[in-house]
Structures are given as structure tokens and as C-alpha cells.
Design a protein around this motif. Structure first.
Motif, short mmCIF file in Angstrom:
data_model
loop_
_atom_site.label_atom_id
_atom_site.label_comp_id
_atom_site.label_asym_id
_atom_site.label_seq_id
_atom_site.Cartn_x
_atom_site.Cartn_y
_atom_site.Cartn_z
N SER A 92 0.81 -1.19 0.06
CA SER A 92 0.07 -0.01 0.02
C SER A 92 0.80 1.16 -0.19
O SER A 92 2.05 1.28 0.74
CB SER A 92 -0.99 0.00 1.15
N ASN A 93 0.29 2.15 -0.70
CA ASN A 93 1.00 3.48 -0.55
C ASN A 93 0.21 4.59 -0.04
O ASN A 93 0.42 5.91 -0.22
CB ASN A 93 1.46 4.11 -2.10
N LEU A 94 -0.71 4.22 0.70
CA LEU A 94 -1.76 5.08 1.31
C LEU A 94 -0.88 5.82 2.67
O LEU A 94 -1.38 7.15 2.86
CB LEU A 94 -3.09 4.35 1.76
N LEU A 95 -0.08 5.04 3.05
CA LEU A 95 0.77 5.79 4.23
C LEU A 95 2.02 5.53 4.27
O LEU A 95 2.33 4.18 3.55
CB LEU A 95 0.07 4.95 5.61
N THR A 96 2.85 6.28 4.84
CA THR A 96 4.24 6.50 4.50
C THR A 96 5.01 6.35 5.97
O THR A 96 4.69 6.90 6.72
CB THR A 96 4.75 7.74 4.17
N GLY A 97 5.73 4.90 5.81
CA GLY A 97 6.38 4.38 6.87
C GLY A 97 7.55 5.57 7.57
O GLY A 97 7.79 5.57 8.65
N ALA A 98 8.21 6.14 6.60
CA ALA A 98 9.28 7.18 6.93
C ALA A 98 8.73 8.19 7.87
O ALA A 98 9.50 8.44 8.96
CB ALA A 98 9.78 7.71 5.81
N GLU A 158 12.47 -0.36 3.66
CA GLU A 158 11.95 -1.28 4.57
C GLU A 158 10.93 -0.48 5.67
O GLU A 158 10.46 -1.08 6.69
CB GLU A 158 12.91 -2.13 5.43
N LEU A 159 10.98 0.81 5.50
CA LEU A 159 10.15 1.44 6.42
C LEU A 159 8.61 1.59 5.86
O LEU A 159 8.20 2.76 5.50
CB LEU A 159 10.73 2.97 6.48
N GLY A 197 19.61 -4.27 9.16
CA GLY A 197 18.89 -2.90 9.67
C GLY A 197 17.84 -3.18 10.34
O GLY A 197 17.52 -2.40 11.11
N GLU A 198 17.06 -4.10 9.74
CA GLU A 198 15.82 -4.40 10.28
C GLU A 198 15.95 -5.12 11.83
O GLU A 198 15.25 -4.38 12.74
CB GLU A 198 15.00 -5.33 9.51
#
Length: 332
Positions: free
Chosen positions: A121-127, A192-193, A262-263
């Protein structure tokens, strides 16, 4: 409970409503098609995101979760003003799950599948959510430094319990600083965010018809997915002190979605925050400053919990240092 016109909402569905019972976070509907739950979503973007990952997870083959029932017009939700409303099936009996290694491994697999579904999904941004976590950690650290300075200026010459609490402040501040710094570590991959739930817990699991069932997340607090895993594993270990269960979960997770260094760093960053110790020390300092009785039992209990968390941190840090793939058992 949100005030909406239930009769208007229910007309959008094919089910005939017989009785409505308000629960803590939803309405329970008795219908001619069985019991249903009606949930109100204050954030429509989160509702759409939640619908999308549930459907993707079902298409991956895991259907034991609460999916949104479609309306007469085949829509997965109903809009009421600026809010969204969804209907799901209600199970009258959800049995508790036993966190054995085999079940924990299955949980790990399902969570990884859920995260992959959410990643699309691109509705919300992890960064953005990681930045919020960094700001919160740095703010909490700054507040702790100011509180420690004030406490030391008043009670540095005291003896007994006050002196003992004062001796805890420096290592506590160091831990809080380290956790805040790790959230911005250079090894954390920006790709990965992605967004998930901030508070995955044992309450999100149950057994229905002998199968593991994923439930909840109707009013979720959101963060990056590594916090999702970190909080779940931390609480699981504090509850049972079973490293085999921890490894089983991570093995199952990595069968579906391998974790890079990193994760793992981000997992450790979220686990490293000395939450219970900070809260107990903060409460003690405030009570002392107000000349109130301030028992230290809460601090002592928090320190014992922190020792267990430290053991878990070392175990996961060791796992992160192994060559990638070494810790994953081949499925039978």
C-alpha cells in the motif's frame, strides 16, 4: 461510542438487523445472517489501508481474520459524514491460543504475510512514522535529562532510597539516548520503512474452529512494522521467559520475509527503550517533589523486568550477527 444513525447504515447491507447491543468499541448486531460487528473508523485513510491489507492477506491464503463485509452495492464500507463504517462477522467463542513454539512459528509466518500485504500500500508512509518515533524518543530523553538534573540538585546529598534512585539516573539516561540514536542508525534501510500496527499483542490472536485466528486492529495506533514485532516479542518474553518461543516466531517470520541487519537494528532500538524503569522512576521523582509517599517497589520490579529484557536483547543481537539464513530451519 460514536453517534451515528445505525438504521441508515444497516440499510446498506443485505442482512436484516434484529437487535443491536453496544460494546466497548463497536456495535454487536444480531441479524438473520448471524452475529455481526459494526465498527466506526475516525480515519478513513486508515480504514482503506486496513481493508487493502486484509484482502491481500486473504489472497495469500490466510483467511482466518476479520474481513469487511460488502454492502448491497459491493462496497467494503459505508461513509457517514467524515467517518467510515465497516461490518464484520462476530464469533461468539474465540478460544485462547497457546504460545507453544509451533504456534509461535505460525504466528511469525502470518505476521510476515500481513507485513508484506501492508507493504504493497502507498496510502501511508513508513518514513513519517519512524520520524515520529524518533521525535518522541528524543523528547522523552530530553524530559528525562531535565528531571534528572532537577532531582540531583535537590537530593544529591540525601541518603538511603533517594540516593539509590539518584544512582539509577545516569545509566537510565544512557539507555534512553542509545535507543533514540539507534532509531536513526545508518543501517536501517529506507525501503523497509513501511507502516503497520504499533501495538500487536497476544490479544490479537485466538483460536476459531481449531485454527489460529487474527483479530482486531479496528482503531489501530500506527508505526513502522519493526515496532509491531519488537513490542510483541518483548511482551511475550516478559510473560513466559521462553527464548525458544522467540526464535520460533522469528524463524516463521523469516521463512516468509527475511530480516536484514538494519531491520534487526530497528527491532533492537524499539526493545532497548527502558520503558518500565523510566515510568517508575519518573513517578517516584514526581511524588518526592510533591512531598508525597514514594515507595520504591515499583522501581525494583521494573529493574527486574529490565534484566529480562536485556537477556532478550542480547539473544536477538546475537541472532542478528549470524550469517543471513543460518538461523532459519528448513521446513519439514
Amino acid at each position: 461510542m460514536d453517534k451515528i444513525d445505525l438504521s441508515e447504515v444497516c440499510q446498506n447491507y443485505r442482512a436484516r438487523v434484529i437487535r443491536v447491543t453496544p460494546l466497548d468499541d463497536c456495535w454487536l448486531l444480531e441479524t438473520n445472517r448471524g452475529p455481526k460487528e459494526l465498527h466506526v473508523w475516525p480515519r478513513v485513510d486508515v480504514m482503506r489501508w486496513s481493508f487493502a491489507w486484509r484482502e491481500r492477506l486473504a489472497r495469500q491464503g490466510f483467511r482466518e481474520l476479520e474481513r469487511f463485509i460488502r454492502t448491497r452495492d459491493s462496497k467494503p464500507y459505508v461513509m457517514v459524514g467524515n467517518q467510515g463504517v465497516t461490518m464484520t462477522d462476530h464469533f461468539r467463542r474465540i478460544e485462547s491460543w497457546e504460545p507453544r513454539p509451533a504456534t509461535a512459528r505460525q504466528c511469525g509466518r502470518v505476521v510476515a504475510m500481513m507485513h508484506l500485504s501492508q507493504q504493497e500500500s502507498n496510502l501511508l508512509t513508513g518514513a513519517d512514522y519512524l520520524q515520529q518515533e524518533k521525535i518522541k524518543a528524543e523528547s522523552e530523553w530530553a524530559h528525562a535529562k531535565a528531571l534528572a538534573e532537577s532531582y540531583r540538585s535537590k537530593y544529591s546529598k540525601e541518603k538511603g532510597e533517594k540516593r539509590w534512585v539518584g544512582s539509577l539516573l545516569s545509566p537510565l539516561l544512557q539507555r534512553m539516548e542509545r535507543a533514540a540514536v539507534l532509531l536513526g542508525h545508518e543501517s536501517i534501510p529506507a525501503g523497509e520503512l513501511t507502516v503497520s500496527h504499533r501495538d500487536l499483542s497476544s490479544d490479537n490472536w485466538g483460536m476459531v474452529g481449531g485454527k489460529l485466528y487474527l483479530r482486531g486492529f479496528f482503531r489501530p495506533n500506527l508505526s513502522v512494522r519493526q515496532r509491531d514485532v519488537a513490542g510483541f516479542l518483548r511482551d511475550a518474553y516478559l510473560a513466559r521467559r521462553d527464548l525458544e518461543e522467540i526464535d520460533a516466531f522469528l524463524d516463521g517470520y523469516e521463512e516468509v520475509k527475511p530480516l536484514d541487519y538494519g531491520e534487526y537494528t530497528l527491532l533492537l532500538a524499539f526493545m532497548a527503550r527502558p520503558r518500565e524503569v523510566w515510568r517508575s522512576v519518573e513517578s517516584y521523582v514526581k511524588r518526592v517533589s510533591e512531598n508525597k509517599e514514594a515507595p520504591i517497589e515499583g522501581i525494583e520490579q521494573a529493574l527486574r523486568s529490565q534484566q529480562s529484557v536485556d537477556h532478550l536483547l542480547r539473544h536477538i543481537a546475537d541472532r542478528a550477527e549470524r550469517p543471513r539464513g543460518e538461523q532459519i530451519d528448513e521446513p519439514l
